[in-house]
Design a protein around this motif. Sequence first.
Motif, PDB file in Angstrom:
ATOM      1  N   CYS A 161       0.126  11.484   5.006  1.00  0.00           N
ATOM      2  CA  CYS A 161       0.311  10.721   6.242  1.00  0.00           C
ATOM      3  C   CYS A 161       0.849  11.648   7.320  1.00  0.00           C
ATOM      4  CB  CYS A 161       1.262   9.548   6.002  1.00  0.00           C
ATOM      5  SG  CYS A 161       0.652   8.379   4.767  1.00  0.00           S
ATOM      6  N   VAL A 190      -7.892   5.395  12.479  1.00  0.00           N
ATOM      7  CA  VAL A 190      -6.490   5.002  12.572  1.00  0.00           C
ATOM      8  C   VAL A 190      -5.641   6.070  11.926  1.00  0.00           C
ATOM      9  CG1 VAL A 190      -4.773   3.261  11.938  1.00  0.00           C
ATOM     10  CG2 VAL A 190      -7.117   2.563  12.473  1.00  0.00           C
ATOM     11  N   ILE A 234      -1.364   8.125  11.999  1.00  0.00           N
ATOM     12  CA  ILE A 234       0.047   8.010  12.332  1.00  0.00           C
ATOM     13  C   ILE A 234       0.280   8.657  13.696  1.00  0.00           C
ATOM     14  CG2 ILE A 234       2.400   8.546  11.662  1.00  0.00           C
ATOM     15  CD1 ILE A 234       1.030   6.617   9.821  1.00  0.00           C
ATOM     16  N   CYS A 290       1.046   3.307  12.665  1.00  0.00           N
ATOM     17  CA  CYS A 290      -0.402   3.332  12.443  1.00  0.00           C
ATOM     18  C   CYS A 290      -1.086   2.833  13.707  1.00  0.00           C
ATOM     19  CB  CYS A 290      -0.762   2.451  11.249  1.00  0.00           C
ATOM     20  SG  CYS A 290      -0.225   3.128   9.653  1.00  0.00           S
ATOM     21  N   THR A 342      -6.934  10.260   8.684  1.00  0.00           N
ATOM     22  CA  THR A 342      -7.256   9.016   9.388  1.00  0.00           C
ATOM     23  C   THR A 342      -7.768   7.976   8.387  1.00  0.00           C
ATOM     24  OG1 THR A 342      -9.517   9.722   9.877  1.00  0.00           O
ATOM     25  CG2 THR A 342      -7.824  10.225  11.520  1.00  0.00           C
ATOM     26  N   GLU A 357      -6.150  -0.406  10.225  1.00  0.00           N
ATOM     27  CA  GLU A 357      -4.690  -0.343  10.283  1.00  0.00           C
ATOM     28  C   GLU A 357      -4.077  -0.767   8.952  1.00  0.00           C
ATOM     29  OE1 GLU A 357      -2.782  -1.182  14.432  1.00  0.00           O
ATOM     30  OE2 GLU A 357      -4.404  -2.635  14.148  1.00  0.00           O
ATOM     31  N   CYS A 396      -4.083   2.186   6.613  1.00  0.00           N
ATOM     32  CA  CYS A 396      -3.063   3.141   7.035  1.00  0.00           C
ATOM     33  C   CYS A 396      -1.674   2.642   6.641  1.00  0.00           C
ATOM     34  CB  CYS A 396      -3.156   3.365   8.540  1.00  0.00           C
ATOM     35  SG  CYS A 396      -1.866   4.448   9.224  1.00  0.00           S
ATOM     36  N   GLN A 397      -1.444   1.358   6.901  1.00  0.00           N
ATOM     37  CA  GLN A 397      -0.131   0.784   6.612  1.00  0.00           C
ATOM     38  C   GLN A 397       0.168   0.795   5.120  1.00  0.00           C
ATOM     39  OE1 GLN A 397       1.819  -0.256   9.283  1.00  0.00           O
ATOM     40  NE2 GLN A 397       3.388  -0.175   7.716  1.00  0.00           N
ATOM     41  N   CYS A 452       0.859   4.591   4.207  1.00  0.00           N
ATOM     42  CA  CYS A 452       1.822   5.421   4.947  1.00  0.00           C
ATOM     43  C   CYS A 452       3.121   4.724   5.318  1.00  0.00           C
ATOM     44  CB  CYS A 452       1.165   5.967   6.212  1.00  0.00           C
ATOM     45  SG  CYS A 452      -0.237   7.049   5.861  1.00  0.00           S
ATOM     46  N   THR A 477       3.699  -1.351  13.437  1.00  0.00           N
ATOM     47  CA  THR A 477       2.326  -1.534  13.928  1.00  0.00           C
ATOM     48  C   THR A 477       2.162  -2.953  14.445  1.00  0.00           C
ATOM     49  OG1 THR A 477       1.482  -2.203  11.759  1.00  0.00           O
ATOM     50  CG2 THR A 477       1.355   0.135  12.307  1.00  0.00           C
TER      51      THR A 477
END
Length: 415
Positions: free
Chosen positions: A59, A76, A78, A83, A102, A106, A109-110, A113, A157
């Motif tokens: 991340c 998406v 950090i 995110c 990436t 979202e 990513c969430q 990370c 986010t």
Amino acid sequence: MDLAGIDFGLCLSVLGIGMVNGSCTYISGCSTIVDGVDYAPYLFETEEECQACEGEVDCMELGGIDFGPCDAILGVGILNGSCTYISGCDLVVDGIDYTSYTFETEEDCQAECGGCINPSVINLEMQCDFVYEPVCGCDGISYMNSCVAYYHHGITTWTDGPCSCPDPSVQDLETGCITLWDPVCGCDGNTYGNDCEAWYWGGITEWTPGECPPVMGDCTEVGGVDFGDCEMFLGYAVSGGVCTGISGCGTTDSLGVDYSSAFFVSLGACLATCGDPVMCIDSLLIDQQVLCPSEYDPVCGCDSITYINSCVAMNYNGVTSWTQGECDSVTTVVPEIGQQFSLFPNPASSALHINSIDQAAYSIAIRDISGRLIFRLEGAQGRIDIDISQYTRGMYLVTLADERFGSSTHRVIVE
């Protein structure tokens, strides 16, 4: 972090072991610092340490990296700890491919990370503006704007716009909103006194300036209909030929007839739809300071309501024409509602005087135009003087009631 494409220089010194194209490889070069970025944290002393990181998602913080001036969505990543969708021309910058840092969504990513709430970023001393730019936090709660979400609640986010409307999670009935009449039309179709009342008292997360447009009703005359003895404000409807506030237990009367279509959410909506079609009622004729006699000499007003005498019809109710005697319609109750009371002056600025023609005890309730109760007095007798010097300018509804005459609602203007 995958170090493929990073030029550490032509030196033969071994800098460590790092990830290159997904595999652990010895890295040689002149320095771990390239273009001001120190890659030492991504180098290991042994292959075992490096291999332990294979398959893990890195991340990487992408804040400060210039992906170009294009508007294309690259994914998406950090950005400043959150995110966020990243736009630009290409994920390859200065020979470094940031594709592996990436995500498609979202949510992805969430999940990889970090949590939704980061307590370390909460700073309640941060002065966020009371600007309505709602965001829906990753915790499913609506926030007034991104500043409030991030600094006051640690939300990492969010997406633009509220989560839902109305949103009970934003309600706080203990918040003291000012009594300024600056109406907004909420997403629930109701008019609120101002945006503070809409957000904190109604849980309304979206609104437009001004009162809501008229909700079509059938303008049925509800004068004389028994909606019960409750004090609940039902809305606005035509009573006695004019639009006025109505209270009761519900919009269905004691006989089971549903009058809900006759009610409007605001006085403006009622007036816009129903109005006074034959100008039977002229508010300019109303003068509550006139002391009308209490003798019963009935007249039938042009609004099909019987008044105890012509003085009461014209001066207390603004009726423009009448015929002698009671009204013939069996659907019209012969009301003496409100005719025992006088309110003056109207408009008023510092004090409102209410007088009853007899000594029976009565109650007084004053509501603002949104229906919120702001004054109540039980057991009043004779003349009562009410200090209104602190009231906000605008229209108020004064409901007077006693056991003998029932209840009536009067419109009073505060200047």
